[in-house]
Design an enzyme around this catalytic site. Structure first.
Site, PDB file in Angstrom:
ATOM      1  N   LYS A 106     -33.024 -41.648 -38.240  1.00 55.80           N
ATOM      2  CA  LYS A 106     -33.231 -42.636 -39.289  1.00 55.80           C
ATOM      3  C   LYS A 106     -34.225 -42.088 -40.297  1.00 55.80           C
ATOM      4  CE  LYS A 106     -37.023 -43.820 -39.180  1.00 55.80           C
ATOM      5  NZ  LYS A 106     -38.306 -43.041 -39.371  1.00 55.80           N
ATOM      6  N   TYR A 140     -38.077 -50.002 -39.703  1.00 56.24           N
ATOM      7  CA  TYR A 140     -38.494 -50.734 -38.490  1.00 56.24           C
ATOM      8  C   TYR A 140     -38.837 -52.185 -38.829  1.00 56.24           C
ATOM      9  CZ  TYR A 140     -38.629 -46.209 -36.206  1.00 56.24           C
ATOM     10  OH  TYR A 140     -38.270 -44.985 -35.703  1.00 56.24           O
TER      11      TYR A 140
HETATM   12  P1  NAD Z   1     -41.172 -32.942 -39.771  1.00 56.12           P
HETATM   13  O1  NAD Z   1     -41.646 -32.709 -41.166  1.00 56.12           O
HETATM   14  O2  NAD Z   1     -42.166 -32.833 -38.674  1.00 56.12           O
HETATM   15  O3  NAD Z   1     -39.975 -31.942 -39.439  1.00 56.12           O
HETATM   16  C1  NAD Z   1     -38.939 -31.706 -40.363  1.00 56.12           C
HETATM   17  C2  NAD Z   1     -38.190 -30.456 -39.983  1.00 56.12           C
HETATM   18  O4  NAD Z   1     -37.255 -30.150 -41.003  1.00 56.12           O
HETATM   19  C3  NAD Z   1     -39.101 -29.221 -39.823  1.00 56.12           C
HETATM   20  O5  NAD Z   1     -38.654 -28.459 -38.737  1.00 56.12           O
HETATM   21  C4  NAD Z   1     -38.860 -28.463 -41.130  1.00 56.12           C
HETATM   22  O6  NAD Z   1     -39.050 -27.070 -40.995  1.00 56.12           O
HETATM   23  C5  NAD Z   1     -37.408 -28.790 -41.400  1.00 56.12           C
HETATM   24  N1  NAD Z   1     -37.057 -28.633 -42.825  1.00 56.12           N
HETATM   25  C6  NAD Z   1     -35.991 -27.972 -43.275  1.00 56.12           C
HETATM   26  N2  NAD Z   1     -35.963 -27.998 -44.598  1.00 56.12           N
HETATM   27  C7  NAD Z   1     -37.040 -28.661 -45.018  1.00 56.12           C
HETATM   28  C8  NAD Z   1     -37.567 -29.007 -46.289  1.00 56.12           C
HETATM   29  N3  NAD Z   1     -36.946 -28.668 -47.422  1.00 56.12           N
HETATM   30  N4  NAD Z   1     -38.715 -29.709 -46.334  1.00 56.12           N
HETATM   31  C9  NAD Z   1     -39.344 -30.103 -45.205  1.00 56.12           C
HETATM   32  N5  NAD Z   1     -38.887 -29.811 -43.964  1.00 56.12           N
HETATM   33  C10 NAD Z   1     -37.742 -29.094 -43.873  1.00 56.12           C
HETATM   34  O7  NAD Z   1     -40.449 -34.356 -39.783  1.00 56.12           O
HETATM   35  P2  NAD Z   1     -40.164 -35.303 -38.538  1.00 56.12           P
HETATM   36  O8  NAD Z   1     -41.261 -36.284 -38.434  1.00 56.12           O
HETATM   37  O9  NAD Z   1     -39.787 -34.508 -37.360  1.00 56.12           O
HETATM   38  O10 NAD Z   1     -38.906 -36.116 -39.093  1.00 56.12           O
HETATM   39  C11 NAD Z   1     -37.588 -35.600 -39.076  1.00 56.12           C
HETATM   40  C12 NAD Z   1     -36.588 -36.773 -39.033  1.00 56.12           C
HETATM   41  O11 NAD Z   1     -36.826 -37.520 -37.846  1.00 56.12           O
HETATM   42  C13 NAD Z   1     -36.733 -37.769 -40.183  1.00 56.12           C
HETATM   43  O12 NAD Z   1     -35.485 -38.313 -40.505  1.00 56.12           O
HETATM   44  C14 NAD Z   1     -37.628 -38.844 -39.595  1.00 56.12           C
HETATM   45  O13 NAD Z   1     -37.513 -40.105 -40.195  1.00 56.12           O
HETATM   46  C15 NAD Z   1     -37.120 -38.866 -38.174  1.00 56.12           C
HETATM   47  N6  NAD Z   1     -38.106 -39.396 -37.211  1.00 56.12           N
HETATM   48  C16 NAD Z   1     -37.701 -40.375 -36.387  1.00 56.12           C
HETATM   49  C17 NAD Z   1     -38.581 -40.922 -35.488  1.00 56.12           C
HETATM   50  C18 NAD Z   1     -38.109 -41.998 -34.567  1.00 56.12           C
HETATM   51  O14 NAD Z   1     -38.935 -42.629 -33.924  1.00 56.12           O
HETATM   52  N7  NAD Z   1     -36.815 -42.222 -34.446  1.00 56.12           N
HETATM   53  C19 NAD Z   1     -39.890 -40.466 -35.429  1.00 56.12           C
HETATM   54  C20 NAD Z   1     -40.274 -39.436 -36.283  1.00 56.12           C
HETATM   55  C21 NAD Z   1     -39.372 -38.906 -37.179  1.00 56.12           C
END
Ligand code: NAD
Length: 362
Positions: free
Chosen positions: A134, A218
Protein backbone atom coordinates in the site's frame (compact mmCIF):
# COMPACT_ATOMS: atom_id res chain seq x y z
CA UNK A 1 8.66 -20.59 -21.62
CA UNK A 2 6.22 -18.02 -20.30
CA UNK A 3 3.27 -20.06 -21.59
CA UNK A 4 4.59 -23.22 -19.95
CA UNK A 5 4.85 -21.30 -16.72
CA UNK A 6 1.23 -20.16 -16.92
CA UNK A 7 0.14 -23.70 -17.66
CA UNK A 8 2.00 -24.79 -14.59
CA UNK A 9 0.32 -22.10 -12.50
CA UNK A 10 -3.12 -23.09 -13.70
CA UNK A 11 -2.26 -26.70 -12.83
CA UNK A 12 -1.39 -25.40 -9.38
CA UNK A 13 -4.78 -23.69 -9.11
CA UNK A 14 -6.56 -26.82 -10.30
CA UNK A 15 -4.66 -28.84 -7.76
CA UNK A 16 -5.68 -26.30 -5.15
CA UNK A 17 -9.33 -26.54 -6.20
CA UNK A 18 -9.11 -30.34 -6.06
CA UNK A 19 -7.73 -30.02 -2.55
CA UNK A 20 -10.90 -28.22 -1.52
CA UNK A 21 -13.07 -31.09 -2.67
CA UNK A 22 -10.93 -34.10 -1.88
CA UNK A 23 -9.86 -32.94 1.55
CA UNK A 24 -6.23 -33.91 0.96
CA UNK A 25 -3.46 -32.22 -0.91
CA UNK A 26 -2.96 -33.25 -4.50
CA UNK A 27 -0.03 -30.89 -4.57
CA UNK A 28 1.72 -32.88 -1.91
CA UNK A 29 1.77 -35.95 -4.13
CA UNK A 30 2.59 -34.15 -7.37
CA UNK A 31 4.99 -31.42 -6.33
CA UNK A 32 5.90 -31.37 -2.66
CA UNK A 33 8.01 -28.23 -3.15
CA UNK A 34 4.93 -26.25 -4.04
CA UNK A 35 3.39 -26.77 -0.64
CA UNK A 36 5.32 -23.52 -0.10
CA UNK A 37 5.11 -20.92 -2.81
CA UNK A 38 8.27 -18.99 -3.65
CA UNK A 39 8.15 -15.24 -3.11
CA UNK A 40 10.55 -12.70 -4.63
CA UNK A 41 10.70 -9.37 -2.82
CA UNK A 42 11.19 -6.35 -5.09
CA UNK A 43 12.83 -3.44 -3.23
CA UNK A 44 14.88 -4.25 -0.16
CA UNK A 45 14.23 -1.17 1.96
CA UNK A 46 12.89 -0.85 5.48
CA UNK A 47 9.68 -2.84 5.14
CA UNK A 48 11.23 -5.76 3.25
CA UNK A 49 14.25 -5.85 5.57
CA UNK A 50 12.63 -5.36 8.96
CA UNK A 51 9.18 -6.93 8.51
CA UNK A 52 8.64 -9.04 5.40
CA UNK A 53 11.87 -11.07 5.28
CA UNK A 54 11.63 -11.96 9.01
CA UNK A 55 7.94 -12.85 8.54
CA UNK A 56 8.88 -15.11 5.64
CA UNK A 57 10.90 -17.17 8.13
CA UNK A 58 7.60 -17.90 9.95
CA UNK A 59 5.26 -18.55 7.03
CA UNK A 60 3.93 -22.01 6.31
CA UNK A 61 2.62 -21.54 2.77
CA UNK A 62 5.46 -19.51 1.29
CA UNK A 63 9.15 -18.78 1.63
CA UNK A 64 11.65 -16.17 0.54
CA UNK A 65 12.85 -17.60 -2.77
CA UNK A 66 14.28 -14.56 -4.54
CA UNK A 67 15.07 -10.85 -4.49
CA UNK A 68 15.00 -7.98 -6.94
CA UNK A 69 17.25 -5.06 -6.07
CA UNK A 70 19.07 -2.19 -7.72
CA UNK A 71 21.88 -2.34 -5.13
CA UNK A 72 24.51 -5.09 -5.64
CA UNK A 73 25.74 -4.84 -2.01
CA UNK A 74 22.22 -5.61 -0.76
CA UNK A 75 22.06 -8.61 -3.09
CA UNK A 76 25.27 -9.96 -1.52
CA UNK A 77 24.07 -9.41 2.05
CA UNK A 78 20.65 -10.98 1.47
CA UNK A 79 22.13 -13.88 -0.47
CA UNK A 80 24.27 -14.80 2.54
CA UNK A 81 21.69 -14.09 5.23
CA UNK A 82 18.79 -15.90 3.57
CA UNK A 83 20.63 -18.47 1.48
CA UNK A 84 19.26 -17.19 -1.81
CA UNK A 85 20.79 -18.82 -4.92
CA UNK A 86 22.34 -16.49 -7.54
CA UNK A 87 19.80 -17.64 -10.13
CA UNK A 88 17.00 -16.13 -8.01
CA UNK A 89 18.60 -12.67 -7.71
CA UNK A 90 17.49 -10.00 -10.17
CA UNK A 91 17.97 -6.29 -10.73
CA UNK A 92 15.40 -3.86 -12.13
CA UNK A 93 16.77 -4.30 -15.67
CA UNK A 94 16.79 -8.11 -15.94
CA UNK A 95 13.68 -8.55 -13.75
CA UNK A 96 11.50 -9.72 -16.66
CA UNK A 97 13.60 -12.89 -16.95
CA UNK A 98 11.86 -13.98 -13.75
CA UNK A 99 9.22 -15.39 -16.15
CA UNK A 100 11.57 -18.32 -16.74
CA UNK A 101 12.18 -19.08 -13.07
CA UNK A 102 9.96 -21.85 -11.64
CA UNK A 103 11.23 -21.12 -8.09
CA UNK A 104 9.30 -17.84 -8.07
CA UNK A 105 5.51 -18.04 -7.87
CA UNK A 106 4.81 -14.59 -6.44
CA UNK A 107 6.44 -11.20 -6.88
CA UNK A 108 5.98 -8.87 -3.89
CA UNK A 109 6.42 -5.20 -4.88
CA UNK A 110 7.79 -3.19 -1.95
CA UNK A 111 8.99 -0.06 -3.78
CA UNK A 112 7.98 3.60 -3.54
CA UNK A 113 4.34 3.92 -4.73
CA UNK A 114 5.17 5.61 -8.06
CA UNK A 115 7.00 2.39 -9.07
CA UNK A 116 4.21 -0.02 -8.11
CA UNK A 117 2.40 0.10 -11.43
CA UNK A 118 5.47 -0.65 -13.54
CA UNK A 119 6.58 -3.61 -11.45
CA UNK A 120 3.11 -5.07 -10.94
CA UNK A 121 2.50 -4.96 -14.68
CA UNK A 122 5.92 -6.48 -15.45
CA UNK A 123 5.36 -9.22 -12.85
CA UNK A 124 1.92 -10.02 -14.28
CA UNK A 125 3.36 -10.15 -17.79
CA UNK A 126 5.97 -12.59 -16.48
CA UNK A 127 3.07 -14.82 -15.39
CA UNK A 128 3.65 -14.36 -11.65
CA UNK A 129 1.04 -13.73 -8.99
CA UNK A 130 1.57 -10.33 -7.41
CA UNK A 131 1.51 -8.89 -3.92
CA UNK A 132 1.79 -5.09 -3.88
CA UNK A 133 2.35 -2.81 -0.94
CA UNK A 134 0.00 0.00 0.00
CA UNK A 135 -0.77 2.60 -1.20
CA UNK A 136 -1.55 0.62 -4.33
CA UNK A 137 -0.45 3.49 -6.63
CA UNK A 138 -0.64 7.29 -6.88
CA UNK A 139 -3.71 7.32 -9.16
CA UNK A 140 -6.93 5.49 -9.97
CA UNK A 141 -5.69 5.09 -13.57
CA UNK A 142 -2.58 3.29 -12.29
CA UNK A 143 -4.65 0.97 -10.09
CA UNK A 144 -6.98 0.13 -12.95
CA UNK A 145 -4.04 -0.66 -15.24
CA UNK A 146 -2.53 -2.94 -12.57
CA UNK A 147 -5.82 -4.80 -12.07
CA UNK A 148 -6.27 -5.16 -15.84
CA UNK A 149 -2.72 -6.50 -16.32
CA UNK A 150 -3.22 -9.15 -13.63
CA UNK A 151 -6.60 -10.14 -15.07
CA UNK A 152 -5.13 -10.41 -18.58
CA UNK A 153 -2.37 -12.72 -17.29
CA UNK A 154 -4.81 -14.65 -15.06
CA UNK A 155 -2.73 -14.01 -11.95
CA UNK A 156 -3.90 -12.83 -8.54
CA UNK A 157 -3.15 -9.35 -7.20
CA UNK A 158 -3.16 -8.84 -3.42
CA UNK A 159 -2.56 -5.52 -1.66
CA UNK A 160 -0.44 -5.59 1.51
CA UNK A 161 -3.24 -4.54 3.84
CA UNK A 162 -1.83 -6.53 6.74
CA UNK A 163 -4.46 -5.15 9.16
CA UNK A 164 -7.30 -6.82 7.31
CA UNK A 165 -5.69 -10.14 8.29
CA UNK A 166 -5.54 -9.10 11.97
CA UNK A 167 -8.38 -10.56 14.09
CA UNK A 168 -8.49 -7.32 16.12
CA UNK A 169 -9.43 -5.39 12.98
CA UNK A 170 -11.76 -8.16 11.81
CA UNK A 171 -13.54 -7.83 15.19
CA UNK A 172 -14.73 -4.29 14.50
CA UNK A 173 -15.54 -5.11 10.86
CA UNK A 174 -17.88 -7.80 12.25
CA UNK A 175 -19.58 -5.30 14.57
CA UNK A 176 -20.53 -3.26 11.48
CA UNK A 177 -21.62 -6.34 9.53
CA UNK A 178 -23.80 -7.69 12.35
CA UNK A 179 -25.09 -4.20 13.32
CA UNK A 180 -24.33 -5.25 16.89
CA UNK A 181 -24.90 -1.72 18.21
CA UNK A 182 -27.18 -0.57 15.38
CA UNK A 183 -26.09 1.90 12.73
CA UNK A 184 -22.78 3.71 12.80
CA UNK A 185 -23.28 7.42 13.55
CA UNK A 186 -19.74 8.82 13.83
CA UNK A 187 -16.19 7.56 13.34
CA UNK A 188 -12.99 9.20 14.50
CA UNK A 189 -9.95 7.67 12.87
CA UNK A 190 -6.32 8.72 13.19
CA UNK A 191 -3.00 7.32 12.01
CA UNK A 192 0.27 9.18 12.10
CA UNK A 193 3.83 9.14 13.33
CA UNK A 194 6.62 11.65 13.63
CA UNK A 195 8.94 11.11 10.68
CA UNK A 196 12.33 12.65 11.41
CA UNK A 197 13.69 11.99 7.92
CA UNK A 198 14.30 15.06 5.80
CA UNK A 199 15.05 13.62 2.36
CA UNK A 200 12.98 10.54 1.63
CA UNK A 201 10.57 9.46 -1.12
CA UNK A 202 7.69 10.05 1.34
CA UNK A 203 8.47 13.76 0.91
CA UNK A 204 8.64 13.64 -2.92
CA UNK A 205 5.58 13.97 -5.10
CA UNK A 206 7.14 12.24 -8.13
CA UNK A 207 7.74 9.07 -6.07
CA UNK A 208 4.20 8.94 -4.68
CA UNK A 209 4.97 10.61 -1.37
CA UNK A 210 2.65 12.53 0.94
CA UNK A 211 1.11 11.33 4.14
CA UNK A 212 -2.31 10.66 2.63
CA UNK A 213 -1.24 7.63 0.62
CA UNK A 214 1.10 6.45 3.32
CA UNK A 215 -0.44 6.63 6.81
CA UNK A 216 -3.64 8.18 5.47
CA UNK A 217 -4.86 4.89 4.06
CA UNK A 218 -4.89 3.48 7.61
CA UNK A 219 -7.09 6.33 8.83
CA UNK A 220 -9.28 5.86 5.78
CA UNK A 221 -9.45 2.08 6.21
CA UNK A 222 -10.49 2.61 9.83
CA UNK A 223 -13.50 4.61 8.61
CA UNK A 224 -14.35 2.35 5.67
CA UNK A 225 -14.01 -0.90 7.61
CA UNK A 226 -15.80 0.39 10.71
CA UNK A 227 -18.83 1.46 8.66
CA UNK A 228 -18.61 -1.36 6.11
CA UNK A 229 -19.53 1.29 3.54
CA UNK A 230 -17.88 3.30 0.80
CA UNK A 231 -17.83 7.08 1.32
CA UNK A 232 -19.87 9.22 -1.08
CA UNK A 233 -18.27 12.60 -0.43
CA UNK A 234 -15.27 14.14 1.25
CA UNK A 235 -13.95 17.52 2.32
CA UNK A 236 -10.27 17.76 3.17
CA UNK A 237 -7.57 20.14 4.29
CA UNK A 238 -3.79 19.67 3.95
CA UNK A 239 -1.22 21.38 6.15
CA UNK A 240 2.39 21.32 7.24
CA UNK A 241 4.32 22.59 10.25
CA UNK A 242 7.67 21.84 8.54
CA UNK A 243 7.45 23.54 5.12
CA UNK A 244 11.22 23.25 4.69
CA UNK A 245 10.81 19.43 4.55
CA UNK A 246 7.28 19.05 3.18
CA UNK A 247 7.75 21.29 0.13
CA UNK A 248 5.99 19.12 -2.44
CA UNK A 249 3.55 17.04 -0.41
CA UNK A 250 1.43 17.42 2.70
CA UNK A 251 2.73 16.60 6.16
CA UNK A 252 -0.78 16.41 7.63
CA UNK A 253 -4.19 15.72 6.11
CA UNK A 254 -7.55 16.08 7.82
CA UNK A 255 -10.59 14.77 5.96
CA UNK A 256 -14.27 14.26 6.67
CA UNK A 257 -16.22 11.53 4.94
CA UNK A 258 -19.96 11.06 4.39
CA UNK A 259 -21.33 7.55 4.01
CA UNK A 260 -24.59 6.47 2.31
CA UNK A 261 -26.20 5.44 5.63
CA UNK A 262 -25.67 8.92 7.03
CA UNK A 263 -22.62 7.92 9.06
CA UNK A 264 -19.82 10.49 9.11
CA UNK A 265 -16.11 10.14 9.78
CA UNK A 266 -13.48 12.63 10.92
CA UNK A 267 -10.05 11.37 9.93
CA UNK A 268 -6.54 12.65 10.54
CA UNK A 269 -3.16 11.53 9.32
CA UNK A 270 0.28 13.06 9.79
CA UNK A 271 4.04 12.64 9.44
CA UNK A 272 4.37 15.13 12.30
CA UNK A 273 2.17 13.65 15.04
CA UNK A 274 2.24 10.31 16.83
CA UNK A 275 -1.38 9.14 16.89
CA UNK A 276 -3.15 5.89 16.13
CA UNK A 277 -6.72 5.25 17.21
CA UNK A 278 -10.25 4.48 16.07
CA UNK A 279 -13.44 5.49 17.86
CA UNK A 280 -16.84 4.46 16.58
CA UNK A 281 -20.15 5.76 17.94
CA UNK A 282 -23.12 3.61 17.04
CA UNK A 283 -26.85 4.15 17.71
CA UNK A 284 -26.61 1.97 20.81
CA UNK A 285 -23.01 1.80 21.87
CA UNK A 286 -19.37 2.53 21.10
CA UNK A 287 -16.07 0.88 20.21
CA UNK A 288 -12.52 2.07 20.71
CA UNK A 289 -9.26 0.70 19.38
CA UNK A 290 -5.78 2.01 20.17
CA UNK A 291 -3.59 1.43 18.35
CA UNK A 292 -5.70 0.63 15.32
CA UNK A 293 -3.02 -0.16 12.76
CA UNK A 294 0.08 -1.23 14.67
CA UNK A 295 2.18 -4.17 13.52
CA UNK A 296 1.10 -5.78 16.78
CA UNK A 297 -0.84 -4.88 19.90
CA UNK A 298 -3.97 -3.52 18.24
CA UNK A 299 -6.49 -3.63 21.04
CA UNK A 300 -9.65 -2.05 22.29
CA UNK A 301 -13.02 -2.36 23.93
CA UNK A 302 -16.73 -1.99 23.33
CA UNK A 303 -19.52 -0.37 25.35
CA UNK A 304 -20.93 -3.78 26.35
CA UNK A 305 -17.63 -4.71 28.04
CA UNK A 306 -16.24 -6.79 25.18
CA UNK A 307 -12.46 -6.61 25.05
CA UNK A 308 -10.68 -6.73 21.68
CA UNK A 309 -7.22 -8.14 22.24
CA UNK A 310 -6.46 -11.16 20.07
CA UNK A 311 -2.86 -12.33 20.11
CA UNK A 312 -1.17 -12.40 16.73
CA UNK A 313 2.36 -13.65 16.14
CA UNK A 314 3.05 -11.83 12.90
CA UNK A 315 0.51 -9.90 10.86
CA UNK A 316 2.76 -10.10 7.82
CA UNK A 317 3.21 -13.88 8.09
CA UNK A 318 -0.55 -14.35 8.48
CA UNK A 319 -1.21 -12.01 5.55
CA UNK A 320 1.20 -13.81 3.22
CA UNK A 321 0.04 -17.28 4.28
CA UNK A 322 -3.62 -16.37 3.78
CA UNK A 323 -2.91 -14.78 0.41
CA UNK A 324 -0.93 -17.88 -0.63
CA UNK A 325 -3.80 -20.13 0.40
CA UNK A 326 -6.09 -18.05 -1.82
CA UNK A 327 -3.66 -18.65 -4.69
CA UNK A 328 -3.28 -22.38 -3.98
CA UNK A 329 -7.03 -22.92 -3.58
CA UNK A 330 -8.04 -20.33 -6.17
CA UNK A 331 -10.30 -18.56 -3.69
CA UNK A 332 -10.94 -14.87 -3.06
CA UNK A 333 -8.21 -12.72 -1.55
CA UNK A 334 -8.96 -10.75 1.61
CA UNK A 335 -7.61 -7.54 0.06
CA UNK A 336 -7.41 -7.77 -3.74
CA UNK A 337 -6.41 -4.99 -6.14
CA UNK A 338 -9.99 -3.74 -6.16
CA UNK A 339 -9.67 -2.97 -2.43
CA UNK A 340 -6.52 -0.93 -3.07
CA UNK A 341 -8.38 0.91 -5.81
CA UNK A 342 -11.28 1.76 -3.45
CA UNK A 343 -8.87 3.63 -1.21
CA UNK A 344 -7.13 5.42 -4.06
CA UNK A 345 -10.50 6.64 -5.41
CA UNK A 346 -11.03 8.36 -2.06
CA UNK A 347 -7.42 9.61 -1.94
CA UNK A 348 -7.86 11.23 -5.38
CA UNK A 349 -11.09 12.88 -4.20
CA UNK A 350 -9.27 14.14 -1.09
CA UNK A 351 -6.60 15.85 -3.20
CA UNK A 352 -9.34 17.35 -5.41
CA UNK A 353 -11.03 18.70 -2.31
CA UNK A 354 -7.77 20.22 -1.04
CA UNK A 355 -7.24 21.90 -4.43
CA UNK A 356 -10.78 23.28 -4.67
CA UNK A 357 -11.43 23.93 -1.01
CA UNK A 358 -14.82 22.29 -1.52
CA UNK A 359 -16.57 19.05 -0.75
CA UNK A 360 -16.05 16.47 -3.54
CA UNK A 361 -18.42 13.66 -4.49
CA UNK A 362 -16.72 10.29 -4.83
P1 NAD B 1 12.17 2.40 1.85
O1 NAD B 1 12.52 3.78 1.38
O2 NAD B 1 12.76 1.94 3.13
O3 NAD B 1 12.55 1.34 0.72
C1 NAD B 1 12.26 1.57 -0.64
C2 NAD B 1 13.07 0.64 -1.50
O4 NAD B 1 12.88 0.99 -2.86
C3 NAD B 1 14.58 0.71 -1.22
O5 NAD B 1 15.12 -0.58 -1.29
C4 NAD B 1 15.09 1.55 -2.39
O6 NAD B 1 16.43 1.26 -2.74
C5 NAD B 1 14.15 1.14 -3.50
N1 NAD B 1 14.06 2.15 -4.57
C6 NAD B 1 14.16 1.88 -5.87
N2 NAD B 1 14.06 2.99 -6.58
C7 NAD B 1 13.92 4.01 -5.72
C8 NAD B 1 13.78 5.41 -5.85
N3 NAD B 1 13.76 6.01 -7.05
N4 NAD B 1 13.66 6.15 -4.73
C9 NAD B 1 13.64 5.57 -3.51
N5 NAD B 1 13.76 4.24 -3.32
C10 NAD B 1 13.90 3.46 -4.42
O7 NAD B 1 10.58 2.34 1.86
P2 NAD B 1 9.67 1.32 2.68
O8 NAD B 1 9.28 1.96 3.95
O9 NAD B 1 10.27 -0.02 2.70
O10 NAD B 1 8.36 1.34 1.77
C11 NAD B 1 8.24 0.58 0.58
C12 NAD B 1 6.75 0.28 0.32
O11 NAD B 1 6.24 -0.47 1.42
C13 NAD B 1 5.86 1.52 0.22
O12 NAD B 1 4.81 1.29 -0.67
C14 NAD B 1 5.32 1.67 1.63
O13 NAD B 1 4.11 2.37 1.73
C15 NAD B 1 5.15 0.22 2.00
N6 NAD B 1 5.16 -0.01 3.46
C16 NAD B 1 4.14 -0.72 3.98
C17 NAD B 1 4.08 -0.95 5.33
C18 NAD B 1 2.96 -1.75 5.89
O14 NAD B 1 2.79 -1.77 7.10
N7 NAD B 1 2.19 -2.44 5.07
C19 NAD B 1 5.07 -0.45 6.17
C20 NAD B 1 6.12 0.27 5.59
C21 NAD B 1 6.16 0.48 4.24
Amino acid sequence: MQIERRDFLSTLSLAGAATLFSGHSLLASTNPKKEKLGIALVGLGYYSTDLLAPALQMTEKCHLAGIVTGTPSKAEAWKTKYNIPDKNIYNYQNFDKIADNPDIDIVYVVLPPSMHREFVVRAAKAGKHVFCEKPMAPSVADCEAMIAACKASKVKLAIGYRCQHDPNIQAYMKVAKDQKFGKVKMVNSAAGYFDARTDHWKQKKSLGGGVMGDMGVYALQGARLATGEEPISVIAQASTTRPEIYKEVEETMMFMLDFPSGARAACQTSFGINMNYLQVSYEKGWLKLEPQSGYSGNKGSMSDGTIINFPIKSQQAKQMDEDCLAILNNTDLIAPGEEGLRDIRVVEAIYKSVASGKSVRI
